[in-house]
Design a protein around this motif. Sequence first.
Motif, mmCIF file in Angstrom:
data_model
loop_
_atom_site.group_PDB
_atom_site.id
_atom_site.type_symbol
_atom_site.label_atom_id
_atom_site.label_comp_id
_atom_site.label_asym_id
_atom_site.label_seq_id
_atom_site.Cartn_x
_atom_site.Cartn_y
_atom_site.Cartn_z
ATOM 1 N N ASN A 203 12.994 -40.365 34.430
ATOM 2 C CA ASN A 203 14.268 -39.521 33.966
ATOM 3 C C ASN A 203 14.764 -40.110 32.778
ATOM 4 N N PHE A 204 14.437 -41.527 32.657
ATOM 5 C CA PHE A 204 14.859 -42.079 31.360
ATOM 6 C C PHE A 204 14.187 -41.504 30.007
ATOM 7 N N PHE A 205 12.891 -41.258 30.437
ATOM 8 C CA PHE A 205 12.137 -40.672 29.238
ATOM 9 C C PHE A 205 12.384 -39.437 28.740
ATOM 10 N N PHE A 206 12.805 -38.491 29.750
ATOM 11 C CA PHE A 206 12.936 -37.174 29.277
ATOM 12 C C PHE A 206 14.478 -36.745 29.032
ATOM 13 N N GLY A 207 14.620 -36.358 28.015
ATOM 14 C CA GLY A 207 16.001 -36.027 27.442
ATOM 15 C C GLY A 207 16.313 -36.153 26.015
ATOM 16 N N GLU A 208 17.712 -35.973 25.614
ATOM 17 C CA GLU A 208 17.761 -35.979 23.910
ATOM 18 C C GLU A 208 18.753 -37.173 24.018
ATOM 19 N N PRO A 209 18.866 -37.809 22.841
ATOM 20 C CA PRO A 209 18.303 -37.127 21.561
ATOM 21 C C PRO A 209 16.672 -37.643 21.451
ATOM 22 N N ALA A 210 16.041 -36.781 20.988
ATOM 23 C CA ALA A 210 14.380 -37.017 21.204
ATOM 24 C C ALA A 210 14.036 -38.072 20.107
ATOM 25 N N LEU A 211 12.987 -38.580 20.055
ATOM 26 C CA LEU A 211 12.403 -39.531 19.063
ATOM 27 C C LEU A 211 12.169 -38.595 17.838
ATOM 28 N N LYS A 212 12.485 -39.268 16.742
ATOM 29 C CA LYS A 212 12.008 -38.493 15.436
ATOM 30 C C LYS A 212 10.897 -39.502 14.954
ATOM 31 N N ILE A 213 9.664 -38.785 14.832
ATOM 32 C CA ILE A 213 8.561 -39.523 14.408
ATOM 33 C C ILE A 213 8.794 -40.247 12.911
ATOM 34 N N SER A 214 9.657 -39.730 12.289
ATOM 35 C CA SER A 214 9.973 -40.474 10.866
ATOM 36 C C SER A 214 10.552 -42.050 11.100
ATOM 37 N N ASP A 215 11.284 -42.035 12.283
ATOM 38 C CA ASP A 215 11.872 -43.160 12.623
ATOM 39 C C ASP A 215 11.222 -44.309 12.950
ATOM 40 N N ILE A 216 9.845 -44.204 13.022
ATOM 41 C CA ILE A 216 8.637 -45.239 13.451
ATOM 42 C C ILE A 216 7.875 -45.387 12.242
ATOM 43 N N MET A 217 8.252 -44.752 11.097
ATOM 44 C CA MET A 217 7.524 -44.777 9.780
ATOM 45 C C MET A 217 8.480 -45.394 8.805
ATOM 46 N N ARG A 218 9.411 -46.210 9.130
ATOM 47 C CA ARG A 218 10.194 -46.503 8.029
ATOM 48 C C ARG A 218 9.456 -47.950 7.167
ATOM 49 N N THR A 219 10.012 -47.981 6.012
ATOM 50 C CA THR A 219 9.633 -49.179 5.257
ATOM 51 C C THR A 219 11.263 -49.987 4.759
ATOM 52 N N THR A 220 10.985 -51.166 4.403
ATOM 53 C CA THR A 220 12.102 -51.881 3.981
ATOM 54 C C THR A 220 12.444 -51.854 2.697
ATOM 55 N N PRO A 221 13.630 -52.126 2.153
ATOM 56 C CA PRO A 221 13.837 -52.148 0.617
ATOM 57 C C PRO A 221 12.799 -52.828 -0.218
ATOM 58 N N ASP A 222 12.323 -53.975 0.299
ATOM 59 C CA ASP A 222 11.346 -54.685 -0.332
ATOM 60 C C ASP A 222 10.000 -54.280 -0.239
ATOM 61 N N GLY A 223 9.585 -53.058 0.231
ATOM 62 C CA GLY A 223 8.309 -52.342 0.689
ATOM 63 C C GLY A 223 7.594 -52.836 1.612
ATOM 64 N N ARG A 224 8.267 -53.357 2.363
ATOM 65 C CA ARG A 224 7.112 -53.700 3.684
ATOM 66 C C ARG A 224 7.378 -52.779 5.046
ATOM 67 N N GLY A 225 6.403 -52.447 5.770
ATOM 68 C CA GLY A 225 6.287 -51.574 6.804
ATOM 69 C C GLY A 225 6.992 -52.093 7.970
ATOM 70 N N ALA A 226 7.688 -51.144 8.664
ATOM 71 C CA ALA A 226 8.441 -51.607 10.011
ATOM 72 C C ALA A 226 7.575 -51.873 10.924
ATOM 73 N N ILE A 227 7.670 -52.873 11.742
ATOM 74 C CA ILE A 227 6.726 -52.996 13.005
ATOM 75 C C ILE A 227 7.621 -52.586 14.325
#
Length: 520
Positions: A203-227
């Motif tokens: 029940n913790f997994f199902f609901g809103e706000p749902a994950l936006k795929i873009s939020d796991i594809m972030r990069t930092t200002p210095d160009g590194r990819g988020a882990i």
Amino acid sequence: MAEDSIFLGASRHPDDSYQQAERLLLKYANRHGLVTGATGTGKTVTLQILAEGFSNAGVPVFCADVKGDLSGIAMMGEEKDFLSKRADTIKLDPYAFQEFPVIFWDLFGEKGHPIRTTISEMGPLLLSRLMNLSDAQEGVLNIAFRIADEEGLLLLDMKDLQALLVHVADRADEIGTRYGNVSKQSVGAIQRTLLVLEQQGANFFFGEPALKISDIMRTTPDGRGAINVLAADKLMMNPRLYATFLLWLLSELFEELPEVGDPDRPRLVFFFDEAHLLFDEAPKILVDRVEQVVRLIRSKGVGVYFVTQNPLDVPETVLSQLGNRIQHALRAYTPREQKAVKTAADTFRPNPDFDCFEAITKLGVGEALVSTLESKGVPSMVQRTLIRPPASRLGPITDAERDRLLKASPVFGQYDESVDRESAFEILQKKAADKAKAEAEAQKAEEAGEVDERSRWSLPDFGDGGTSTKTRRKTTTTRRRTSNRQSVTEAAIKSVVRSVGTSLGRALVRGILGSLKKGR
């Protein structure tokens, strides 16, 4: 580190020297990969240095932290003798320490930002896998989803699905004529399974706000990819939920990302740790789905790396799609272990300097057989490689460090509070309330109509002002009771009168009857 590759370590030559650098070309990193090896042979460190390399190359990473050790990637590495010695052995100069941009996630919201998705986004196929439903039960679930689509019922959380199933059961006869039999037994079985999942934390997994795929594809200002590090130590208590979640995330990436062909580096790299959990007792349709996603998601710029103990854990149809391979030590004591070693050895391009089968059983901690894709996507000759030491901290971070990183996260406050908007549960509840109210009003109106009909009937008038026979009898009886006290003389007179009256009456009756007979 070269800009177009990730330094993995140095290969061992026959004279036991380590000179040749082994690298993973970013151009072919989206051709997927496999990291295998027995417990304690160095798989977690290999995963860590791969994540570091991709991040420095500007590639976001998503990986699961099964034991809690991987969280140290967020902190600066620390000087240790065995790490410095390894760096000197493989001629890693300079060996610099570094901290990496990490976003922590947790399905339960305890050690990271909550990750949620909706029931609709999960879909009936993955839900059936999660609940281990039979074919008949899966059919009922598919029908329920179809009804939800037709009637505009949003399926966001567990209570929405539970309410929908009750709705379907109540209309089983009507729905069955259109889509096939919907048995209440199957609905009941699904409801019971949902209850178990709810107790396990789904029940913790199902609901809103749902994950936006873009939020796991972030990069930092210095160009590194988020882990992106998923805290999975508690999640592993329910391995089916863990596997289903990662498969859902992979499917979402496949469906949402556009085609990019063959980029110079991946757009995202996805590590699937404890990969055997995905395929254990999985139905063929699910394995086919995984194979399809792995085969096609490459053109969307996503690299998928399976991490597991045994190469036999991955089906051959999926195994054939994995071009970059890192094989740590395996044991070969049992027939199954010997088969696993042979399978691993046979998948490499042979090296005349050593026997792969023998080498796999004799690799030390931190050593691995490495084969990556070279020019034109051809697998390189397998090399016995000493994996480089990580630049970040080895081991877990403290709770205080985690809290500080969570508050500094770019998604802080975006997912931490759940939202419960109107969906199937509220809509069906309102419909049920409206129906009950309408039935109550109809019943009330019907009862009022019966009263009106009865009021049209009238009673006969006996000239006593509407006094009933029962009332008159009651009055006469009362009068008699009040006159019961009488004298002896009055009683004697009344007795004589009754006797005379009776004799006279009898004579009159006989006279009348006699005259009638004579008249005949």
